[in-house]
Design a protein around this motif. Sequence first.
Motif, mmCIF file in Angstrom:
data_model
loop_
_atom_site.group_PDB
_atom_site.id
_atom_site.type_symbol
_atom_site.label_atom_id
_atom_site.label_comp_id
_atom_site.label_asym_id
_atom_site.label_seq_id
_atom_site.Cartn_x
_atom_site.Cartn_y
_atom_site.Cartn_z
ATOM 1 N N GLY B 789 0.876 -1.255 -0.058
ATOM 2 C CA GLY B 789 -0.111 -0.034 -0.005
ATOM 3 C C GLY B 789 1.059 1.274 -0.075
ATOM 4 N N ARG B 793 1.350 5.354 -2.488
ATOM 5 C CA ARG B 793 0.765 6.472 -2.266
ATOM 6 C C ARG B 793 1.747 7.620 -2.966
ATOM 7 N N PRO B 807 -6.227 12.363 -3.155
ATOM 8 C CA PRO B 807 -5.189 11.577 -3.954
ATOM 9 C C PRO B 807 -5.852 10.381 -4.527
ATOM 10 N N SER B 809 -4.908 7.532 -4.030
ATOM 11 C CA SER B 809 -4.829 6.265 -3.280
ATOM 12 C C SER B 809 -6.162 6.254 -2.289
ATOM 13 N N HIS B 810 -6.880 7.137 -2.310
ATOM 14 C CA HIS B 810 -8.116 7.121 -1.807
ATOM 15 C C HIS B 810 -9.393 6.810 -2.739
ATOM 16 N N GLN B 811 -8.957 6.678 -3.867
ATOM 17 C CA GLN B 811 -9.814 6.177 -4.670
ATOM 18 C C GLN B 811 -10.599 4.866 -4.530
ATOM 19 N N HIS B 812 -11.816 4.881 -4.646
ATOM 20 C CA HIS B 812 -12.250 3.588 -4.476
ATOM 21 C C HIS B 812 -11.539 2.345 -5.588
ATOM 22 N N SER B 813 -11.425 1.305 -5.247
ATOM 23 C CA SER B 813 -10.246 0.664 -5.963
ATOM 24 C C SER B 813 -10.732 0.270 -7.227
ATOM 25 N N GLU B 814 -12.333 0.697 -7.413
ATOM 26 C CA GLU B 814 -12.861 0.215 -8.917
ATOM 27 C C GLU B 814 -12.154 1.096 -9.928
ATOM 28 N N PHE B 815 -11.696 2.361 -9.189
ATOM 29 C CA PHE B 815 -11.052 3.377 -10.234
ATOM 30 C C PHE B 815 -9.886 2.560 -10.751
#
Lengths: 678, 815
Positions: B789, B793, B807, B809-815
Motif C-alpha cells: 500500500g 502513495r 489523492p 490512493s483514496h480512490q475506490h479501488s474500482e477506479f
Amino acid sequence: SPRIQTDFGLVSLLFCTHRHDYCVLGAGPAGLQMGYFLSQTQRDYIILERNSGPGSFFNVYPRHRKLISINKVYTGRRNPEFNLRHDWNSLLSDRPDLLFKRVSTQLYPRADALPRYLSLFAEELGLRIKYGVDIGKIHVSEPAFHGGHGYRLTDQNGLEYTCGILLVCTGLWVPQEVNFFGSELVEGYESIPVDPEEYRGQAVLILGKGNSAFETAQSILGRASRIHLYSPSPVRLAWQTHYVGDLRAVNNELLDTYQLKSLDGLVEGGLEEIAIVRYDSEERNKSSRRKKHGSVEMKGRGQLYLTLDELLDNQNKTLAFSPMTLPGYHNDNFSLRQPYDRVIRCLGFRFNFSIFEGAASLLHSGMARGRLPAVTAWYEGKGTPGLFVLGTASHSRDYRSSAGGFIHGFRYTIRAVHWILEQRYHNRAWPTTKLQTTQLLSWLLRRVNEASGPYQMFGVLGDIVLLRGSHFEYLEEFPLQALAQFSTLSGHRVTKSGMLVLVMQYGLNRTDTLGSGRAESEWTWAWRSNFLHPVLYYYSTIPTEQEMKHRPAGWPLPRPKAIHHMIEDFLTEWDGPMSHIQPLRRFLEHCLQTDLRAFYAESCFRFSLTYREPPIFCRLGYLKKQGVIGNRKLWQHAREAGLMPTHHDSGTPKEDMSFQNYITKAAASVASGMNFHL
Amino acid sequence: MSRYVVSLSLCLCIKWILCGTVSVPKLTELTEDSFARTLRSGKTSFLYFGNQVSPTIGLFLEQLEKSADALQDYGILVAKVNCSKIPVLKYCTNEKVMKKAYLFRGSDLLKTFGTDTVFDVNAIVAHVLFTVLFDEVKSVETQEELRNIERAVKGRADIVLAQLPMLGLPEHRAVMEAAFVYGAKHQFVLTKGGSLERLGIEDPDSPGSHLWFLHCREVLRQSDPCQHTTLKKPLTTLNVYTFLQLMETPLVTEASVDPSDVKTVGSHLHAPLLFLFSQRETLALDRVTAETLGWRLRGEVAVVLIHRDSADVRTPVEYNAAYRLPAEGSVIKYFNLKSIEEVVNLFREDTVQEEEEDIDEDWAVLDVLDDEVVESVYRDRDVELDVGLVTELTSDTFSKAVQESNTAVVLFFVRWDAASLAVMQSFKEVADALEDIADVQLACVDCGEWTDVCSSQLIAAFPTVRMYWSGGLPHTYTGMLGTESLLKYIMLSLAAAPVLLSSSQEVQSFLQGDLFHTQATLSPTRVVGLLSSSQDSGWPMFEGAAQALRGETLLGLFADQQAEQWAKDHNVKLPAILVFRAPDSTIKAHSLQLSSTEQLVSDIQKLLLDTFPELTVENLPLYLELRKPLLLLFLGPEGDEEQGQGLDRRDAREELHRLADTSLLDTYVPCWVHLGRTPAGRAVLESYLGSIPQLPALVLSQLASGGEVFHFPSESPLNSDTVLQWLHRVERKEEQPAGLVLDEKWGPSVPFYDFLSIMDQEVPGYAAQKTPKMTKNMVGEKGSDEEPGHSNRTPSTKKHMPQQEVPTSHQHSEF
C-alpha cells in the motif's frame, strides 16, 4: 532421607529468590507446549502466567468467538500424525487422547473451547504453572547458567525470579494503534460491543482488512447499513496466498456484498494520512449558514467524517470541522464522502516490548511493521542469548509465508527449539532414527505421506537425512534457515556422503488459483507444481551462511547439487509407483550413486555369484538371509516385463508338486492336532 | 587370424568389385594320393563322397563347384571323392545315392552335412564357415545371453550382432564371410531374433535379417550401455564389408586439401562422402557439428572436415558443405548446410526413415518401471488390497490380538513399498497353509495408517515380520521372506526352545525325528546339547541359544549323567552337541568351549552348515558368509545331459562329496547346483563362461578374492586326484581363468532427471544463487512486498493540488 530433602526444598522456597533453569513466560498455547517438552526431559522449569488460567487471550478474542483454525475431526484416516495436518488447535504430546477434538468437534470451534482445552492439557500433563504472576520487568542477571548470563524477572509484588533460560511465550496482545488526528474517536476491536443490535442501521467504517476486520464486519452485516473497510493494502485472500493469516474464506461474506453492490465496500489508503472529524450539533449550528450554499450535504445521519490530514490546517485541527476540510468538498465523488456512525480499528496486535529492559531489550524485526521482536533462525532474540521468543511472537521468521505465528505451526518450532536447547545446554544431540539405506525410499515416502510438521510449517521446517553409505540418519523438522549452523545446533555431523533435506513447498507461480492449468500432473513438470508438494535438496556439504543468504529468490534453501520435486498430488498421497516413487528413487540413486532397486532373492542369488558385490538391496537383505522370495506369479510378471531372465526350463512340474506337497503335508499334520510342548 | 585379415580383405575387395569375371575351375576330384595328402596336411576340406550322380546330386555338385572357388579364398579345399575309385570305408556307404558332405580339419571330421542343408553355394559357404568359426561366433537366444557377452567384451572389443531368422541364405553367407575376416577383431554374435526387443535394437515389424554394430570397445564403465549402429542396407557381403570398414574409420576425418583430392579410408569404400568446410575461427564449433553428423550418419556416410584456410582448398567460399556419391565418376556437389536434419535426409532419401533415438524418447523410457519387484507387484495391483486370511490389525485391535493369541505372527508393511507387498503374497500363502491351526494367528499392520502402532513397536524396516507369544518376548524374524521359509520358521517356533530331554530314549527319538514329528520333517537338522547336569554353567547359555535359534532349527537339551555316555560314544568331551542331519541321517558330535551365548549360537550355526551342500537361492548367503572360493559343480536336470563323453553326474557328485568330507578342500566351499531346481544357476554359469558348457561342469569361483573363475576341463575325467591337481594348478597360477566375476559398481540404473538444469533452461536465473548486488535489490523488493500500500502513495502531488484532486490512493479501488 526424603524428609531432609523436603525440608531443604521448603527452606529454599522461603528464603531464596525463585531460581529455575527455564522460565516460560506466559501460559498460552506456546507456553504450555514448551512446558510439556521441558517436563518430558525433566528439566527444572516454571511457567509464569499473570492471569488465573491458561490461554486467557482466548477468553476475549476473537471477539465474535469463532475460531477460524480448522478442527477437522473426520478426516477419514486414523493415522494420528496425518490427522494433525488437519487439526490446527491441538498441542503436541505423547497422549493420543489429549487432542482438541475432546473439547470440540466443530470445524470452526467456539473460542471458549481453547482455554478449556489448554486447562485440560496443563492439568493432565501436570505442567508446573504459577498463575497470578505478572512480570513487569526483565533484566539480564549475573549468575551464570551453562556459561551464559541469565535473566531476572520481577513480578507485580516485587518478587524476583532468576532464570537460566527465558522462553518468552507472551504472544501478541497489545492492540496495534495508529495515530492520526481524531484517532481518539475510533473504537478498538478489543472493546467494541459484539451485539449486532447495537449497530442497527449504522454506517460503520472499519480500519483494517484482516481477519478481525472481516470478522467484525461479518457479525454486523445484517444490522449495519453500510460497512466500509479501509487500510493501505488490498485484501489478501488466504486461499490465494496459502498464508493462513490472510483473509480466510470463513469471514469473507463482505466480499460478496461488495462485489454484488450491496452497500458495502473496500477502499485502499494510508492510515497515517487520514483524520476523523466529528460533526456535532454545536458545530452544525455554527455552520448552518454555510451549509445552505455549501457543496457538502449534511444529512445528519452520521457524525464521523473521514478526511485527510493535509486538508486540516493547524487551525482546522483545533476547530476540527468545516466542509472545506472534507475531501468531498474537493472531489464530489470521493468514495468515503458519507459520514459514519462508528469508526472501528481492527489492526491486529503487537508484541509487548516494554517489559524488557537494558541488555534484555528485544530488537524490533523489520517484518510486520515492527510489531514483532527480531529473532534468529533458531528463535533466540537477536542480542539476547538465552532468551528465546516462541509462539505467535516468533512469527517474524515466516511472517506472511508460513504458519509459525499459529498454533498449528509453532507447536513444531517449539519442539525444534527444545531440541536445540537440549543440545546446547545438556549435550543431548537432536534425536535421529538410524536406518539402512534400503529403507530410505520408504522412510521418505512415509514422512511425505504423513508428517504434519513439514506440512504445516512448509518452507520453514524440513527433515534432514544424513547419508552415511549403507545407512542413514533421519532428523525430523529442523529449522531450515539455521541450516548453516546445523552441526552446532543439532550435534550431528555431515559426512562426505552428504545430506538430503525434505521440504514441503507451495509453488512460486501463484497466479490464478482457480484457473485452468493450476495444477500439474506430469512428474517431469513437478518443479512447476503450484500446490503444496515435497521437494528434496541434496547437498554434499552443509550450505554456508553466505550461500543461505544468497539463495535463489523465493527459495527456502540455496541452490543444491541436485533437486527433486515430487509432483503435486490432488489427494496429497504421494505413493504412485510411476509418478512419485520411481522418480524419487532415481533421484536418490543419483545422490547416493548406487542402484536402489529391489530384487527378488533369485536375482540376488545371480548377482551374488556373478558380481564382486551385488546391489545394495541384495547386500543388506538377501546376503543377510533376508531376501524377498516372491512367488511364481510375481516372477512371471517380472519375466513378462523383461526384468528377470526367463529360464529355458522354468518350473518343472515336479518342483511344483513337491512344494505343494510340502505345504499340504505340513498343514495337515499340524491340523491333525500335534502337541507342541509349548 | 588377424595375420591375414589385411591381405585377405584386400583380395576379397578386389574380387567383389570384379565379381563374375573370374573363371570357375572344375571341381577337383581327389585321387587316392591327393586324398591322403589332404588328410595329412591338416588343411580344412569340404568333401563329397559319391559314385552315382542323380539329378539332385548333379545340381548339388554344380553348387559345390561354385563354392570351391569361394572357399578357396578362406583356405578351404572343396573336392569330391569318387567312391568307385577310392572306396573310403567310413564315408563311401553302400547307399545308392550318397546325400552327405563332410567337413574335415586334417583327418578330423568336424561336421557332416546333408545335401539338403548345403543346398546351394551360399548355404555351403555359410555353413562351412559357420562350422569353422564355431568357437568365435556366438549364438544367443535371449537378451540376457547377449548382455553377458556385452559385459564380457566391454572395453575390449565391439560386437557385430546379426539377426538371421534362417540359416543358409545369402545373408548368412555374407555375415559368415565378414566373420571370417573380422572374427578376430570383433565379437560376432548370431541370433534368430525375436527376443531382443528390450535392447531397443530390434524393429519388431521386420523379422528379416538385420545387422548391428555394438560399440562396446569404447565403453569405460560396465554400467554404461554399448551404443549401436544399424546397417540400414540389405545384408550383402559388400554392404557388410563397407559397413564394418566405416565402423573402423574415425567419426570424422580432417583434411587440408580440396574434396577432389581427399583420400580417406572412405574414399575407396562404397560409401558416400560428406565434406564440411571449416575456418580456423569456427573450427571448434564445426568439429562439434561434424561429430554430430558423424554419429547420425555412422555406417552410411564418411564425414570429412576440410580446413578451408589451406591454400590447396579451391572450393568457392559461398558453400560450406559438399558431398560425393559412391557411384563411379560421380561429381562433387556443393551446397549450403543449414540444418543437420537436412543433411541427414539428403542421404536417406531412398532409405526408410528410421526413428532416431533422441532425448525425448529416452525420457519416455523413464516412465517404464525398471524395478522387478515394483513392476511385478504393480501388475498385480488389482488384487493388492486383498489380504486373504491375514487379519488386518489396527491401533484398536493390535494389543489385544497379540496378547490374546498363543502365537501371533505379524507383518508390518507399508503400501508404497513393493517388497512389502511381495512379502504380503507369501504371507497370505502361509496363512492359507495354516488356516486350520487355531494356535497361530497371522496378522498384518499397515504402517502407513497405523503409524502409532509401528512406532511403538519400533519398526525400522519394511517389511518386518515379528512373532508375538503369550508370555514371551516378541521375536523378529530374520530369515528369507518367502512362503516356505516363513512356514518353516513358524512351525519350528511352535516347538519348545530348548526341548528338554529327560532320558537317553528321548534323545534318541528326538534325533530320529519321532519327537516333534511335524517340525522334524521341516527341519533337516536337529541339535542336542549335552551337559552333565542342569546345574552346569552352560545351561543358561544353551537356553539363550535355543531362543536365538528358535525357528531356525530344533534344539534339544540333555542335562543328565547319561550325557557322559553319549559323549563317550561319540568320542567327545562334555559340554558337547550332537548334530543330526536329515538326508543321510548322520549324527556328528562336537565338543564345545562355552564362553557366551552369542558364541554358542554362532558355533551351532556353523556346525549346521553342510560340508557339500546343494546351493539354492535360499541357502547361498549361509555359504557366502564363509568368504571362501566356491567350488561349484553344476548339474543339469536329470536326462538333460549329453551322454557318452565326460562325466557322469552321479559319479561327479559322489567324487566331490567324498573329497569334501576330507579336509583337503577346507579352503574352499565345495557345493553343487542343480540347474533344474535352481534355474538361476544357468545364468550364473553363462556369466562365468560366456555360454553353457557340457554338464556337469565344475567351476571354481574366487568370489571373495581376485574374482577369477576357472573351469575344470570338461574332457578330463573328474575324480579326487584330477580335481586336486587342477586346484593346485589354479593356486600356482598355471591355469587360465575361463571368466571373471564382474567387478561392476551398481550405480544408478538410469540417468536421473535433472530438474536444476531444466529450470536453468526454461527459466534462466530462477534456480541461480543471488549475487550480493541482487540481494540488495531483493531486500528492497521484499520491503515493498510487505507493505504494498505504501508504494502506491503519492503524497507529494497531493500537497500541491489539494483543491483539485483527492489523492488517487483514496480512490475506490474500482477506479
